[in-house]
Design a protein around this motif. Sequence first.
Motif, PDB file in Angstrom:
ATOM      1  N   ALA A   1      86.442  90.043   3.272  1.00 43.47           N
ATOM      2  CA  ALA A   1      87.712  89.846   3.984  1.00 43.47           C
ATOM      3  C   ALA A   1      88.496  91.158   4.024  1.00 43.47           C
ATOM      4  O   ALA A   1      89.067  91.523   5.060  1.00 43.47           O
ATOM      5  CB  ALA A   1      88.530  88.745   3.319  1.00 43.47           C
ATOM      6  N   VAL A   2      88.481  91.879   2.891  1.00 42.48           N
ATOM      7  CA  VAL A   2      89.169  93.179   2.848  1.00 42.48           C
ATOM      8  C   VAL A   2      88.486  94.145   3.831  1.00 42.48           C
ATOM      9  O   VAL A   2      89.148  94.906   4.539  1.00 42.48           O
ATOM     10  CB  VAL A   2      89.174  93.752   1.402  1.00 42.48           C
ATOM     11  CG1 VAL A   2      89.728  95.176   1.382  1.00 42.48           C
ATOM     12  CG2 VAL A   2      90.000  92.855   0.489  1.00 42.48           C
ATOM     13  N   GLY A   3      87.156  94.069   3.893  1.00 45.12           N
ATOM     14  CA  GLY A   3      86.400  94.900   4.838  1.00 45.12           C
ATOM     15  C   GLY A   3      86.829  94.638   6.265  1.00 45.12           C
ATOM     16  O   GLY A   3      86.989  95.561   7.068  1.00 45.12           O
ATOM     17  N   MET A   4      87.039  93.357   6.589  1.00 35.63           N
ATOM     18  CA  MET A   4      87.453  93.028   7.955  1.00 35.63           C
ATOM     19  C   MET A   4      88.857  93.589   8.248  1.00 35.63           C
ATOM     20  O   MET A   4      89.101  94.120   9.334  1.00 35.63           O
ATOM     21  CB  MET A   4      87.432  91.519   8.168  1.00 35.63           C
ATOM     22  CG  MET A   4      87.737  91.155   9.604  1.00 35.63           C
ATOM     23  SD  MET A   4      87.372  89.462  10.014  1.00 35.63           S
ATOM     24  CE  MET A   4      85.620  89.483  10.321  1.00 35.63           C
ATOM     25  N   ILE A   5      89.744  93.486   7.264  1.00 40.95           N
ATOM     26  CA  ILE A   5      91.112  94.007   7.456  1.00 40.95           C
ATOM     27  C   ILE A   5      91.063  95.496   7.802  1.00 40.95           C
ATOM     28  O   ILE A   5      91.675  95.949   8.768  1.00 40.95           O
ATOM     29  CB  ILE A   5      91.962  93.777   6.180  1.00 40.95           C
ATOM     30  CG1 ILE A   5      92.133  92.283   5.907  1.00 40.95           C
ATOM     31  CG2 ILE A   5      93.326  94.479   6.286  1.00 40.95           C
ATOM     32  CD1 ILE A   5      92.613  91.953   4.498  1.00 40.95           C
TER      33      ILE A   5
ATOM     34  N   ARG B   1      91.625  97.921  11.446  1.00 38.87           N
ATOM     35  CA  ARG B   1      92.753  98.860  11.431  1.00 38.87           C
ATOM     36  C   ARG B   1      92.293 100.315  11.547  1.00 38.87           C
ATOM     37  O   ARG B   1      93.097 101.231  11.438  1.00 38.87           O
ATOM     38  CB  ARG B   1      93.580  98.651  10.167  1.00 38.87           C
ATOM     39  CG  ARG B   1      94.310  97.315  10.245  1.00 38.87           C
ATOM     40  CD  ARG B   1      95.093  96.961   9.035  1.00 38.87           C
ATOM     41  NE  ARG B   1      95.635  95.607   9.217  1.00 38.87           N
ATOM     42  CZ  ARG B   1      96.683  95.147   8.598  1.00 38.87           C
ATOM     43  NH1 ARG B   1      97.329  95.893   7.759  1.00 38.87           N
ATOM     44  NH2 ARG B   1      97.098  93.907   8.823  1.00 38.87           N
ATOM     45  N   THR B   2      90.989 100.520  11.708  1.00 36.52           N
ATOM     46  CA  THR B   2      90.478 101.876  11.936  1.00 36.52           C
ATOM     47  C   THR B   2      89.666 101.837  13.238  1.00 36.52           C
ATOM     48  O   THR B   2      89.142 100.780  13.603  1.00 36.52           O
ATOM     49  CB  THR B   2      89.552 102.320  10.778  1.00 36.52           C
ATOM     50  OG1 THR B   2      88.632 101.266  10.486  1.00 36.52           O
ATOM     51  CG2 THR B   2      90.339 102.643   9.536  1.00 36.52           C
ATOM     52  N   ASP B   3      89.575 102.974  13.916  1.00 37.88           N
ATOM     53  CA  ASP B   3      88.906 102.922  15.218  1.00 37.88           C
ATOM     54  C   ASP B   3      87.512 103.524  15.245  1.00 37.88           C
ATOM     55  O   ASP B   3      86.835 103.470  16.265  1.00 37.88           O
ATOM     56  CB  ASP B   3      89.794 103.517  16.322  1.00 37.88           C
ATOM     57  CG  ASP B   3      90.337 104.867  15.951  1.00 37.88           C
ATOM     58  OD1 ASP B   3      89.825 105.455  14.983  1.00 37.88           O
ATOM     59  OD2 ASP B   3      91.257 105.346  16.630  1.00 37.88           O
TER      60      ASP B   3
ATOM     61  N   LEU C   1      86.148 106.164   5.144  1.00 38.40           N
ATOM     62  CA  LEU C   1      87.158 106.927   4.406  1.00 38.40           C
ATOM     63  C   LEU C   1      88.260 106.002   3.881  1.00 38.40           C
ATOM     64  O   LEU C   1      88.713 106.135   2.752  1.00 38.40           O
ATOM     65  CB  LEU C   1      87.786 107.991   5.319  1.00 38.40           C
ATOM     66  CG  LEU C   1      86.996 109.285   5.497  1.00 38.40           C
ATOM     67  CD1 LEU C   1      87.699 110.197   6.492  1.00 38.40           C
ATOM     68  CD2 LEU C   1      86.838 110.004   4.159  1.00 38.40           C
ATOM     69  N   SER C   2      88.655 105.041   4.715  1.00 39.18           N
ATOM     70  CA  SER C   2      89.778 104.170   4.347  1.00 39.18           C
ATOM     71  C   SER C   2      89.449 103.249   3.174  1.00 39.18           C
ATOM     72  O   SER C   2      90.341 102.816   2.452  1.00 39.18           O
ATOM     73  CB  SER C   2      90.239 103.342   5.555  1.00 39.18           C
ATOM     74  OG  SER C   2      89.295 102.329   5.834  1.00 39.18           O
ATOM     75  N   ILE C   3      88.149 102.936   2.988  1.00 42.30           N
ATOM     76  CA  ILE C   3      87.825 101.973   1.920  1.00 42.30           C
ATOM     77  C   ILE C   3      87.513 102.645   0.570  1.00 42.30           C
ATOM     78  O   ILE C   3      87.306 101.948  -0.421  1.00 42.30           O
ATOM     79  CB  ILE C   3      86.648 101.044   2.306  1.00 42.30           C
ATOM     80  CG1 ILE C   3      85.379 101.845   2.593  1.00 42.30           C
ATOM     81  CG2 ILE C   3      87.030 100.125   3.450  1.00 42.30           C
ATOM     82  CD1 ILE C   3      84.130 100.978   2.652  1.00 42.30           C
ATOM     83  N   VAL C   4      87.511 103.979   0.553  1.00 39.80           N
ATOM     84  CA  VAL C   4      87.222 104.667  -0.715  1.00 39.80           C
ATOM     85  C   VAL C   4      88.191 104.239  -1.821  1.00 39.80           C
ATOM     86  O   VAL C   4      87.760 103.857  -2.918  1.00 39.80           O
ATOM     87  CB  VAL C   4      87.199 106.207  -0.522  1.00 39.80           C
ATOM     88  CG1 VAL C   4      87.133 106.920  -1.872  1.00 39.80           C
ATOM     89  CG2 VAL C   4      86.008 106.606   0.342  1.00 39.80           C
ATOM     90  N   PRO C   5      89.516 104.240  -1.571  1.00 42.10           N
ATOM     91  CA  PRO C   5      90.436 103.798  -2.638  1.00 42.10           C
ATOM     92  C   PRO C   5      90.181 102.344  -3.058  1.00 42.10           C
ATOM     93  O   PRO C   5      90.271 102.019  -4.243  1.00 42.10           O
ATOM     94  CB  PRO C   5      91.830 103.926  -2.004  1.00 42.10           C
ATOM     95  CG  PRO C   5      91.659 104.802  -0.828  1.00 42.10           C
ATOM     96  CD  PRO C   5      90.263 104.644  -0.368  1.00 42.10           C
TER      97      PRO C   5
ATOM     98  N   THR D   1      95.171  89.638  10.752  1.00 44.07           N
ATOM     99  CA  THR D   1      94.623  90.834  11.404  1.00 44.07           C
ATOM    100  C   THR D   1      93.716  90.438  12.569  1.00 44.07           C
ATOM    101  O   THR D   1      93.791  91.006  13.663  1.00 44.07           O
ATOM    102  CB  THR D   1      93.818  91.680  10.385  1.00 44.07           C
ATOM    103  OG1 THR D   1      94.647  91.954   9.267  1.00 44.07           O
ATOM    104  CG2 THR D   1      93.351  92.986  10.997  1.00 44.07           C
ATOM    105  N   VAL D   2      92.841  89.442  12.326  1.00 40.81           N
ATOM    106  CA  VAL D   2      91.919  88.996  13.381  1.00 40.81           C
ATOM    107  C   VAL D   2      92.701  88.383  14.543  1.00 40.81           C
ATOM    108  O   VAL D   2      92.425  88.661  15.713  1.00 40.81           O
ATOM    109  CB  VAL D   2      90.893  87.977  12.824  1.00 40.81           C
ATOM    110  CG1 VAL D   2      90.013  87.429  13.935  1.00 40.81           C
ATOM    111  CG2 VAL D   2      90.032  88.621  11.758  1.00 40.81           C
ATOM    112  N   ARG D   3      93.693  87.548  14.215  1.00 38.54           N
ATOM    113  CA  ARG D   3      94.524  86.920  15.268  1.00 38.54           C
ATOM    114  C   ARG D   3      95.167  87.985  16.133  1.00 38.54           C
ATOM    115  O   ARG D   3      95.205  87.877  17.353  1.00 38.54           O
ATOM    116  CB  ARG D   3      95.627  86.078  14.622  1.00 38.54           C
ATOM    117  CG  ARG D   3      95.185  84.682  14.310  1.00 38.54           C
ATOM    118  CD  ARG D   3      96.400  83.766  14.186  1.00 38.54           C
ATOM    119  NE  ARG D   3      95.977  82.416  13.921  1.00 38.54           N
ATOM    120  CZ  ARG D   3      96.384  81.690  12.898  1.00 38.54           C
ATOM    121  NH1 ARG D   3      97.242  82.186  12.037  1.00 38.54           N
ATOM    122  NH2 ARG D   3      95.944  80.462  12.733  1.00 38.54           N
ATOM    123  N   ASN D   4      95.681  89.011  15.472  1.00 38.00           N
ATOM    124  CA  ASN D   4      96.326  90.104  16.182  1.00 38.00           C
ATOM    125  C   ASN D   4      95.343  90.777  17.140  1.00 38.00           C
ATOM    126  O   ASN D   4      95.665  91.042  18.298  1.00 38.00           O
ATOM    127  CB  ASN D   4      96.868  91.104  15.149  1.00 38.00           C
ATOM    128  CG  ASN D   4      97.761  92.132  15.787  1.00 38.00           C
ATOM    129  OD1 ASN D   4      98.501  91.811  16.709  1.00 38.00           O
ATOM    130  ND2 ASN D   4      97.688  93.344  15.323  1.00 38.00           N
TER     131      ASN D   4
END
Lengths: 227, 281
Positions: free
Chosen positions: A133-137, A141-143, A150-154, A214-217
């Motif tokens: 679920a976090v992966g989907m978020i 949010r990245t293109d 890079l965004s999931i490293v933290p 996020t998905v709805r958006n």
Amino acid sequence: MKLLYLVIGDIRFQIKYGFYFLYAVFSVLYIIILVLLPQNTIKTATALLIFTDPSVFGLIFMGSIVQFEITEKTFDSLCIAPIRPVDYLFGKLISLSLLSWIVGMLVGLIAGDIPNLFWFSVAIIAGSMIFSAVGMIFAFRTDTLNKFFLSIVPIMIFGMIPGVLHLFDILPWWMIFHPGVAIVEMLISGSQAIVALIITLLWMVLAFWVALSTVRNRFGREEGDNR
Amino acid sequence: MIKVKDLAFSYTPKPFIENVTFEVNNGEIFGFLGPSGAGKSTLQKILTGVLRHYTGSVSVNGVNVKSANAAFYEMIGVDFEYPSLYEKLSGNENLIYFASLYKNHRDIDALIKSVGLQFDANKRVYEYSKGMKSRLNFIKALLHNPEILFLDEPTNGLDPSNALMMKDIIRLEKSKGKTIILTTHNMQDATELCDRVAFIVDGKIRTIGTPRNLIMSRGAAQITYSYIDESLEKFASVSIDSTAIDPSLLAAISCNKLSSIHSSEPSLNDIFIEITGRSLQ
């Protein structure tokens, strides 16, 4: 019924895009590692391998799948199909959790040490669901795939390190509120497994809620959505 | 069928789609004609419920698209301008998957055959040419037998014979009573297929009418002719409503000196340029 077709479609996608092959290779590798390890380290090693791979790697796989769908524009077709954002989300969560559970059980039963089959299964499925679920978020949010990684490293660092440290029993009791620690507690069938389950469920609800909005958006359904 | 009133939308604070009002009748092929960036695809996204942050009212078959639900998406089919396909699945697998998301669907083999892909249906999509992907994408929009079709540049990238095949299928769908929204910058397609067209430039509709009326309203057709005068070929042209008073033409006819005669009328592209001051291509 539609959710079932989405799950089947996602499994077909994961097979065709090599996810099952990749996991088969890793499973064989993990089994070899566990077979070669001394007997007294197998319980910890099993929990470590299962936590850092089948449980958590949904984060990376989910991101890759969503990025593929965005790149190939198939996500646009899904946006104008009669499916609800919640079906889209759970189709992927269920298919990835199923894959994680199969791999986890395969490695655990063939070469590992599973203290309790129930807690072991719950831990794998819950861990996979939360991190997917976090992966989907992050994927939405990245293109690009590079920006996603890079965004999931933290998240990888802060999500995994406390869980790994918990295996060596060096964390204070209150760290059980950390999702990674709670998942490991269930994997090893620890004394606080029931508390860990409740905490994990709360993290799941939070992760699903943010992922769904996020998905709805992205589906363009944030306004007046009654699907 | 489709009613749009005072529609306004923009991706940025700067106004883009403004004061758009039109209606599309049941069973009609309605074309949006405009150059790239005119707002055609944005308008299609609004009509299909993908973009909902607009002002004004938009209803499709009685449904306010801001509250479009699963039943709404059973009713519409969308052919995007670009391929929207799983590249590592075969053409057949793509259609089976998308068909599974709808309550009902047409015979997949028959659809594949209708666009001449029957011998390539089991190839993976990444092996397809651009034209093959376009044809597969097109029948994907028809899979669930929708009442309303949104087609975005359906003949783009196709060779003339495949473009003709696609246009025949569009006419066939119309004959079944389907309402079709055709978004294109191809004036030839619009002239051949559309009952009515709307010219869009910079997010605004400049005019709406039937292709024939738009062409005829902008002056009569011209007659261009040549004739032999003192052993030299001379050329002249006259409006079709002035042939009876053109002395050169009358003289050439009476002395049997005409060497050629052609009629010509402005194309939709000419009319578009005249009305909007912009070119379609």
